[in-house]
Design an enzyme around this catalytic site. Structure first.
Site, PDB file in Angstrom:
ATOM      1  N   ARG A   1     -28.787  12.039 -33.746  1.00 27.45           N
ATOM      2  CA  ARG A   1     -29.198  13.066 -32.912  1.00 27.45           C
ATOM      3  C   ARG A   1     -29.100  14.289 -33.991  1.00 27.45           C
ATOM      4  O   ARG A   1     -27.887  14.856 -34.372  1.00 27.45           O
ATOM      5  CB  ARG A   1     -28.168  13.570 -31.944  1.00 27.45           C
ATOM      6  CG  ARG A   1     -28.417  12.572 -30.773  1.00 27.45           C
ATOM      7  CD  ARG A   1     -27.635  12.981 -29.574  1.00 27.45           C
ATOM      8  NE  ARG A   1     -26.133  12.825 -29.473  1.00 27.45           N
ATOM      9  CZ  ARG A   1     -25.479  11.788 -29.284  1.00 27.45           C
ATOM     10  NH1 ARG A   1     -26.170  10.633 -29.070  1.00 27.45           N
ATOM     11  NH2 ARG A   1     -24.056  12.006 -29.448  1.00 27.45           N
TER      12      ARG A   1
ATOM     13  N   GLN B   1      -9.411   2.301 -23.958  1.00 27.10           N
ATOM     14  CA  GLN B   1      -9.500   2.862 -25.182  1.00 27.10           C
ATOM     15  C   GLN B   1      -9.787   4.362 -25.123  1.00 27.10           C
ATOM     16  O   GLN B   1      -9.213   5.183 -25.929  1.00 27.10           O
ATOM     17  CB  GLN B   1     -10.772   2.222 -25.908  1.00 27.10           C
ATOM     18  CG  GLN B   1     -10.538   0.850 -26.105  1.00 27.10           C
ATOM     19  CD  GLN B   1     -11.303   0.078 -27.207  1.00 27.10           C
ATOM     20  OE1 GLN B   1     -11.895   0.721 -28.228  1.00 27.10           O
ATOM     21  NE2 GLN B   1     -11.798  -1.236 -27.056  1.00 27.10           N
TER      22      GLN B   1
ATOM     23  N   CYS C   1     -10.227  -0.012 -35.726  1.00 25.27           N
ATOM     24  CA  CYS C   1      -9.130  -0.021 -34.587  1.00 25.27           C
ATOM     25  C   CYS C   1      -9.817  -1.121 -33.561  1.00 25.27           C
ATOM     26  O   CYS C   1     -11.132  -1.134 -33.509  1.00 25.27           O
ATOM     27  CB  CYS C   1      -9.173   1.320 -33.948  1.00 25.27           C
ATOM     28  SG  CYS C   1     -10.609   2.048 -33.400  1.00 25.27           S
TER      29      CYS C   1
ATOM     30  N   SER D   1     -18.171   6.885 -29.758  1.00 27.25           N
ATOM     31  CA  SER D   1     -18.950   5.853 -30.353  1.00 27.25           C
ATOM     32  C   SER D   1     -20.018   5.523 -29.450  1.00 27.25           C
ATOM     33  O   SER D   1     -20.007   5.868 -28.302  1.00 27.25           O
ATOM     34  CB  SER D   1     -18.516   4.615 -30.891  1.00 27.25           C
ATOM     35  OG  SER D   1     -17.826   3.911 -29.783  1.00 27.25           O
TER      36      SER D   1
ATOM     37  N   CYS E   1     -13.534  -4.837 -31.399  1.00 24.34           N
ATOM     38  CA  CYS E   1     -14.053  -4.082 -32.196  1.00 24.34           C
ATOM     39  C   CYS E   1     -14.150  -4.422 -33.557  1.00 24.34           C
ATOM     40  O   CYS E   1     -15.153  -4.550 -34.290  1.00 24.34           O
ATOM     41  CB  CYS E   1     -13.932  -2.680 -32.072  1.00 24.34           C
ATOM     42  SG  CYS E   1     -14.083  -1.789 -30.534  1.00 24.34           S
TER      43      CYS E   1
ATOM     44  N   HIS F   1     -22.100   1.679 -32.300  1.00 21.75           N
ATOM     45  CA  HIS F   1     -21.078   0.762 -32.480  1.00 21.75           C
ATOM     46  C   HIS F   1     -21.300  -0.509 -31.702  1.00 21.75           C
ATOM     47  O   HIS F   1     -20.802  -0.604 -30.513  1.00 21.75           O
ATOM     48  CB  HIS F   1     -19.739   1.283 -31.929  1.00 21.75           C
ATOM     49  CG  HIS F   1     -18.526   0.675 -31.927  1.00 21.75           C
ATOM     50  ND1 HIS F   1     -18.358  -0.370 -32.808  1.00 21.75           N
ATOM     51  CD2 HIS F   1     -17.468   1.042 -31.518  1.00 21.75           C
ATOM     52  CE1 HIS F   1     -17.051  -0.908 -32.561  1.00 21.75           C
ATOM     53  NE2 HIS F   1     -16.542  -0.189 -31.922  1.00 21.75           N
TER      54      HIS F   1
ATOM     55  N   GLY G   1      -9.412  -3.223 -29.503  1.00 21.49           N
ATOM     56  CA  GLY G   1      -8.879  -3.315 -28.121  1.00 21.49           C
ATOM     57  C   GLY G   1      -7.639  -4.248 -28.239  1.00 21.49           C
ATOM     58  O   GLY G   1      -7.676  -5.255 -28.957  1.00 21.49           O
TER      59      GLY G   1
ATOM     60  N   SER H   1     -27.259  18.285 -34.310  1.00 16.28           N
ATOM     61  CA  SER H   1     -26.079  18.320 -33.410  1.00 16.28           C
ATOM     62  C   SER H   1     -25.245  19.423 -33.953  1.00 16.28           C
ATOM     63  O   SER H   1     -24.781  19.484 -35.306  1.00 16.28           O
ATOM     64  CB  SER H   1     -25.182  16.844 -33.428  1.00 16.28           C
ATOM     65  OG  SER H   1     -25.919  16.248 -32.621  1.00 16.28           O
TER      66      SER H   1
END
Length: 381
Positions: free
Chosen positions: A208, A149, A366, A235, A89, A336, A368, A211
């Site tokens: 959205r 994750q 962060c 994400s 990421c 993402h 993987g 929400s």
């Protein structure tokens, strides 16, 4: 060492999975941003020393050095090289680090740090399904535990005592902030409109509106039957591309450009690959220590919203002001696109800093495998 500045920052709007951008090849999408970079800055692309592009899932349509082929697709001279970086990421945040390091060292004067990901065309788990990632020895070192994750996010929520309501409240705020940013025109200057069948795509597609904790409460957990993580506090799977022009103050002045920000300090850390999403906490600690800039002087934080527990655990550990965290919304609302997210976040942050006169901004991501990048930038214009 040479001073390093960001002289331009731009991104596409993020398309949702199988949405507006799904029909565009990632090389072509990246090329559209490179073309816009030249149009907006007036630079001669022949003078670019390198193009470093982050891309996380280098498989299928993204398998053959996206960085190099994007340069060619943009019509830039064949003499301009290109490379593709994978730090999951954080791929394009690492691309920024690579670009900055080259300029600092005097090995380059102008580098494009960029990122792209078409998660619609190349699903996140495509490579896993084609082989055996991680290898036997790495898996054995951690007792065969899953490098997941989603499972990590559940473990973080448990360790930091984060309730589903807290996660959902954070997620609803992300959507509200993103919607407010769109309505205020906060993204207009940074977005590269993409022509899709004669229509300009220029608004992030995953927001959205309306929400709420109540609406999110209806969603079922994804990673554990009694878990707290679901599609609404994670994400969004997205498509997008982004680019930064990284150079020296002298080269920027010669090109008639006024830089946004100075690349102040960068750090990258390794952390537990099972509890893999906690890396932004030590990465932030390291970048603050290296920079000598106290947390209290930083006016905006961008901590990627891979899952809601990640920035919330980061807040608890750092004691940062939550009002300064992801003020324009984050990946829960805006999406993402893995390889593009680092540069996309930096683009949002430096434009926000300039609009608000914020001196310091800190970004952490962060990644993987249990790594994390953190970057501190300082406003110049």
């Amino acid at each position: 060492m040479n001073e390093v500045v960001i002289a331009a920052a731009m991104r596409t709007a993020h398309g949702k999975r199988n949405g507006t951008l799904a029909g565009i090849h990632p090389v072509d999408l990246m090329a559209d941003v490179l073309t816009a970079l030249v149009e907006r800055t007036g630079i001669d692309p022949a003078g670019v020393d390198d193009v470093v592009v982050g891309c996380a899932t280098q498989f299928g349509d993204q398998s053959s050095n996206v960085g190099r082929y994007s340069v060619l697709a943009a019509g830039w001279p064949e003499t301009v090289p290109g490379a593709t970086v994978n730090r999951a990421c954080g791929s394009s945040q690492q691309a920024l680090d690579h670009a900055a390091h080259a300029v600092m060292a005097g090995q380059a004067e102008m580098v494009v740090a960029a990122g792209v990901e078409s998660m619609s065309r190349v699903p996140m788990n495509a490579a896993k399904e084609a082989g055996f990632p991680y290898g036997h020895r790495a898996r054995a070192r951690y007792g065969g535990r899953e490098f997941s994750q989603g499972v990590s996010a559940e473990l973080i929520a448990e360790r930091w005592h984060l309730s589903r309501r807290e996660l959902d409240q954070f997620s609803a705020v992300s959507h509200a902030r993103a919607a407010a940013a769109v309505d205020a025109g906060a993204f207009d200057e940074q977005i590269v409109p993409i022509d899709v069948a004669g229509t300009a795509f220029a608004v992030d597609e995953g927001i959205r509106r309306g929400s709420s904790v109540e609406s999110l409460a209806k969603l079922k957990p994804v990673f554990a039957e009694d878990g707290v993580l679901h599609a609404g506090n994670s994400s969004q799977i997205s498509d997008g591309a982004a680019a930064l022009l990284v150079t020296t103050p002298q080269r920027a002045k010669a090109a008639g450009l006024t830089p946004f920000a100075r690349y102040h300090t960068g750090a990258v850390v390794g952390s537990d690959p099972v509890l893999m999403l906690t890396g932004p906490i030590p990465a932030t600690e390291q970048v603050l220590k290296k920079s000598g800039v106290p947390l209290s002087q930083i006016g905006v934080f961008e901590v990627n919203e891979a899952f809601a527990p990640v920035p919330l655990a980061w807040l608890k550990e750092t004691g940062a002001d939550p009002e300064l965290l992801n003020p324009l919304g984050g990946a829960i609302a805006l999406g993402h696109p893995l390889g593009a997210s680092g540069v996309s976040l930096m683009t949002r942050m430096v434009h926000h800093m300039r609009a608000r006169g914020i001196r310091y901004g800190l970004q952490a991501m962060c990644e993987g495998g249990g790594t994390a990048n953190a970057t501190l930038v300082e406003l110049l214009a």
